[in-house]
Motif scaffolding. Structure first.
Motif, PDB file in Angstrom:
ATOM      1  N   GLY A  60     -92.816 -20.419 -58.512  1.00 28.19           N
ATOM      2  CA  GLY A  60     -92.504 -19.307 -59.260  1.00 28.19           C
ATOM      3  C   GLY A  60     -91.343 -19.168 -60.162  1.00 28.19           C
ATOM      4  N   GLY A  61     -90.388 -20.296 -59.850  1.00 29.16           N
ATOM      5  CA  GLY A  61     -89.260 -20.440 -60.434  1.00 29.16           C
ATOM      6  C   GLY A  61     -88.013 -19.507 -59.775  1.00 29.16           C
ATOM      7  N   GLN A  62     -87.021 -19.328 -60.209  1.00 25.55           N
ATOM      8  CA  GLN A  62     -85.944 -18.468 -59.613  1.00 25.55           C
ATOM      9  C   GLN A  62     -86.210 -17.036 -59.973  1.00 25.55           C
ATOM     10  OE1 GLN A  62     -82.290 -21.247 -60.066  1.00 25.55           O
ATOM     11  NE2 GLN A  62     -81.647 -19.932 -58.346  1.00 25.55           N
ATOM     12  N   ILE A  63     -85.747 -15.980 -59.183  1.00 25.95           N
ATOM     13  CA  ILE A  63     -85.494 -14.680 -59.546  1.00 25.95           C
ATOM     14  C   ILE A  63     -84.595 -14.381 -60.467  1.00 25.95           C
ATOM     15  CG2 ILE A  63     -85.178 -12.487 -58.670  1.00 25.95           C
ATOM     16  CD1 ILE A  63     -86.400 -13.282 -55.792  1.00 25.95           C
ATOM     17  N   LEU A  64     -83.673 -15.059 -60.540  1.00 26.49           N
ATOM     18  CA  LEU A  64     -82.326 -14.924 -61.629  1.00 26.49           C
ATOM     19  C   LEU A  64     -83.030 -15.375 -63.055  1.00 26.49           C
ATOM     20  CD1 LEU A  64     -79.352 -15.157 -62.137  1.00 26.49           C
ATOM     21  CD2 LEU A  64     -79.301 -17.262 -61.883  1.00 26.49           C
ATOM     22  N   ALA A  65     -83.876 -16.164 -63.027  1.00 21.46           N
ATOM     23  CA  ALA A  65     -84.367 -16.363 -64.328  1.00 21.46           C
ATOM     24  C   ALA A  65     -85.131 -14.993 -64.684  1.00 21.46           C
ATOM     25  CB  ALA A  65     -85.339 -17.401 -64.573  1.00 21.46           C
ATOM     26  N   GLN A  66     -85.909 -14.311 -63.858  1.00 20.29           N
ATOM     27  CA  GLN A  66     -86.476 -13.252 -64.407  1.00 20.29           C
ATOM     28  C   GLN A  66     -85.465 -12.121 -64.843  1.00 20.29           C
ATOM     29  OE1 GLN A  66     -88.702 -11.536 -60.931  1.00 20.29           O
ATOM     30  NE2 GLN A  66     -89.326 -13.661 -60.377  1.00 20.29           N
ATOM     31  N   VAL A  67     -84.292 -12.124 -64.153  1.00 26.48           N
ATOM     32  CA  VAL A  67     -83.406 -11.048 -64.373  1.00 26.48           C
ATOM     33  C   VAL A  67     -82.756 -11.304 -65.827  1.00 26.48           C
ATOM     34  CG1 VAL A  67     -80.984 -10.296 -63.578  1.00 26.48           C
ATOM     35  CG2 VAL A  67     -82.846 -10.572 -62.139  1.00 26.48           C
ATOM     36  N   GLU A  68     -82.509 -12.644 -66.061  1.00 26.81           N
ATOM     37  CA  GLU A  68     -81.942 -13.241 -67.407  1.00 26.81           C
ATOM     38  C   GLU A  68     -82.842 -12.929 -68.527  1.00 26.81           C
ATOM     39  OE1 GLU A  68     -78.947 -16.654 -65.588  1.00 26.81           O
ATOM     40  OE2 GLU A  68     -80.907 -17.274 -66.382  1.00 26.81           O
ATOM     41  N   GLU A  69     -84.005 -13.164 -68.365  1.00 27.80           N
ATOM     42  CA  GLU A  69     -85.137 -12.721 -69.431  1.00 27.80           C
ATOM     43  C   GLU A  69     -85.819 -11.381 -69.523  1.00 27.80           C
ATOM     44  OE1 GLU A  69     -88.077 -15.699 -68.035  1.00 27.80           O
ATOM     45  OE2 GLU A  69     -86.722 -17.414 -68.299  1.00 27.80           O
ATOM     46  N   ALA A  70     -85.323 -10.657 -68.851  1.00 25.73           N
ATOM     47  CA  ALA A  70     -85.659  -9.218 -68.833  1.00 25.73           C
ATOM     48  C   ALA A  70     -85.091  -8.320 -70.125  1.00 25.73           C
ATOM     49  CB  ALA A  70     -85.399  -8.444 -67.672  1.00 25.73           C
ATOM     50  N   PRO A  71     -85.578  -7.389 -70.654  1.00 21.93           N
ATOM     51  CA  PRO A  71     -84.907  -6.804 -71.920  1.00 21.93           C
ATOM     52  C   PRO A  71     -83.612  -6.384 -71.672  1.00 21.93           C
ATOM     53  CG  PRO A  71     -87.232  -6.001 -71.570  1.00 21.93           C
ATOM     54  CD  PRO A  71     -86.786  -7.012 -70.323  1.00 21.93           C
TER      55      PRO A  71
ATOM     56  N   ARG B  45     -73.856  -7.220 -64.434  1.00 23.41           N
ATOM     57  CA  ARG B  45     -73.417  -7.522 -65.704  1.00 23.41           C
ATOM     58  C   ARG B  45     -74.426  -6.912 -66.878  1.00 23.41           C
ATOM     59  NH1 ARG B  45     -74.723 -11.384 -68.922  1.00 23.41           N
ATOM     60  NH2 ARG B  45     -75.787 -12.739 -67.543  1.00 23.41           N
ATOM     61  N   ARG B  46     -75.282  -7.262 -66.749  1.00 27.15           N
ATOM     62  CA  ARG B  46     -76.644  -6.818 -67.863  1.00 27.15           C
ATOM     63  C   ARG B  46     -76.801  -5.156 -67.749  1.00 27.15           C
ATOM     64  NH1 ARG B  46     -81.835  -9.600 -69.065  1.00 27.15           N
ATOM     65  NH2 ARG B  46     -81.027  -8.666 -71.229  1.00 27.15           N
ATOM     66  N   TRP B  47     -76.878  -4.786 -66.649  1.00 30.53           N
ATOM     67  CA  TRP B  47     -77.336  -3.295 -66.691  1.00 30.53           C
ATOM     68  C   TRP B  47     -76.224  -2.482 -65.489  1.00 30.53           C
ATOM     69  CZ3 TRP B  47     -81.304  -6.775 -65.034  1.00 30.53           C
ATOM     70  CH2 TRP B  47     -82.083  -7.193 -66.072  1.00 30.53           C
ATOM     71  N   PRO B  48     -75.020  -2.286 -65.786  1.00 31.98           N
ATOM     72  CA  PRO B  48     -74.099  -1.767 -64.990  1.00 31.98           C
ATOM     73  C   PRO B  48     -74.376  -0.426 -64.323  1.00 31.98           C
ATOM     74  CG  PRO B  48     -73.072  -1.998 -66.973  1.00 31.98           C
ATOM     75  CD  PRO B  48     -74.273  -2.580 -67.189  1.00 31.98           C
ATOM     76  N   ALA B  49     -75.075   0.544 -64.988  1.00 30.86           N
ATOM     77  CA  ALA B  49     -75.299   1.831 -64.695  1.00 30.86           C
ATOM     78  C   ALA B  49     -76.588   1.810 -63.854  1.00 30.86           C
ATOM     79  CB  ALA B  49     -75.338   2.516 -65.741  1.00 30.86           C
ATOM     80  N   ALA B  50     -77.398   0.602 -63.646  1.00 31.08           N
ATOM     81  CA  ALA B  50     -78.583   0.752 -62.952  1.00 31.08           C
ATOM     82  C   ALA B  50     -78.365   0.982 -61.425  1.00 31.08           C
ATOM     83  CB  ALA B  50     -79.446  -0.281 -63.341  1.00 31.08           C
ATOM     84  N   HIS B  51     -79.089   1.525 -60.670  1.00 31.50           N
ATOM     85  CA  HIS B  51     -79.061   1.441 -59.179  1.00 31.50           C
ATOM     86  C   HIS B  51     -80.107   0.268 -58.738  1.00 31.50           C
ATOM     87  CE1 HIS B  51     -77.073   5.526 -59.281  1.00 31.50           C
ATOM     88  NE2 HIS B  51     -77.959   5.941 -59.916  1.00 31.50           N
ATOM     89  N   VAL B  52     -79.482  -0.366 -57.657  1.00 31.10           N
ATOM     90  CA  VAL B  52     -80.072  -1.784 -57.475  1.00 31.10           C
ATOM     91  C   VAL B  52     -80.492  -1.451 -56.105  1.00 31.10           C
ATOM     92  CG1 VAL B  52     -79.964  -4.198 -57.193  1.00 31.10           C
ATOM     93  CG2 VAL B  52     -78.539  -3.074 -59.112  1.00 31.10           C
TER      94      VAL B  52
END
Length: 213
Positions: free
Chosen positions: A57-68, A110-117
């Protein structure tokens, strides 16, 4: 649910436990639907935190980088389930896993600084080497706490443990039966009973706590 989750948006990253395995719905779908949230799910079966060319399934990092680029209110993710096999088989070590997890979290922030993770730990897996699971769990919790990431701890806060053969048979599935998740699974993928009894309450409570704070 009256706690400010309705209408909020959530991105979901991770492996087959987040995706749903051979079923297109997982615990994140149920959580989002019950709370009235808007879900965008990017998880892939077989995904890992670390880079493993043998993982499907590749890396989860790639999912994050490719998301809107549009920012969600919440991010839910898991990881480590397939890494447990990669580490056990010597494809990389816990330190490499940790560094890639830190990189993944930095990319989210970095991509979504205001999001709650929110990191969602998988249940105790009878299908993975126990010592490897524990080592990855300890490192994941450390990285998440250092990164101010909330933890929805299914592993620690529920009794769901597929080392117990009753739990494995009752609450996990490998295949569909009449189009729905069956039972008698190998211990990895929660069926709808496993999802609703163990995952949904823990994850929902975590989101509600963040929303009300």
């Amino acid at each position: 649910m009256g706690t400010g989750l309705a209408g909020r948006s959530v991105y979901a990253f991770g492996d087959s436990i987040v995706y749903g395995h051979v079923y297109p719905r997982s615990f994140v779908d149920v959580v989002a639907e019950r709370a009235g949230m808007t879900l965008s799910k990017f998880a892939r079966n077989g995904a890992t935190v670390g880079a493993d060319p043998h993982a499907s399934g590749g890396q989860i990092l790639a999912q994050v980088e490719e998301a809107p680029a549009a920012a969600p209110d919440f991010i839910l993710f898991d990881g480590g389930t397939n890494d447990a096999e990669s580490v056990f088989n010597g494809r990389y070590d816990v330190g490499t896993y940790s560094a890639e997890l830190e990189k993944t979290l930095r990319t989210m922030k970095r991509r979504w600084p205001a999001a709650h993770v929110v990191y969602v730990s998988a249940h105790k897996l009878g299908s993975r080497d126990w010592d490897t699971q524990v080592a990855l769990r300890e490192e994941t919790l450390r990285v998440c706490r250092n990164g101010n990431v909330a933890i929805a701890d299914v592993f620690g806060d529920t009794p769901f443990d597929t080392r117990d053969d009753i739990h494995r048979a009752k609450y996990t599935f490998d295949d569909l039966v009449d189009g729905l998740p069956g039972a008698e699974g190998s211990g990895t993928h929660p069926n709808m009973a496993g999802i609703t009894i163990f995952y949904v309450p823990v994850v929902t409570a975590g989101l509600e706590q963040i929303s009300s704070s």
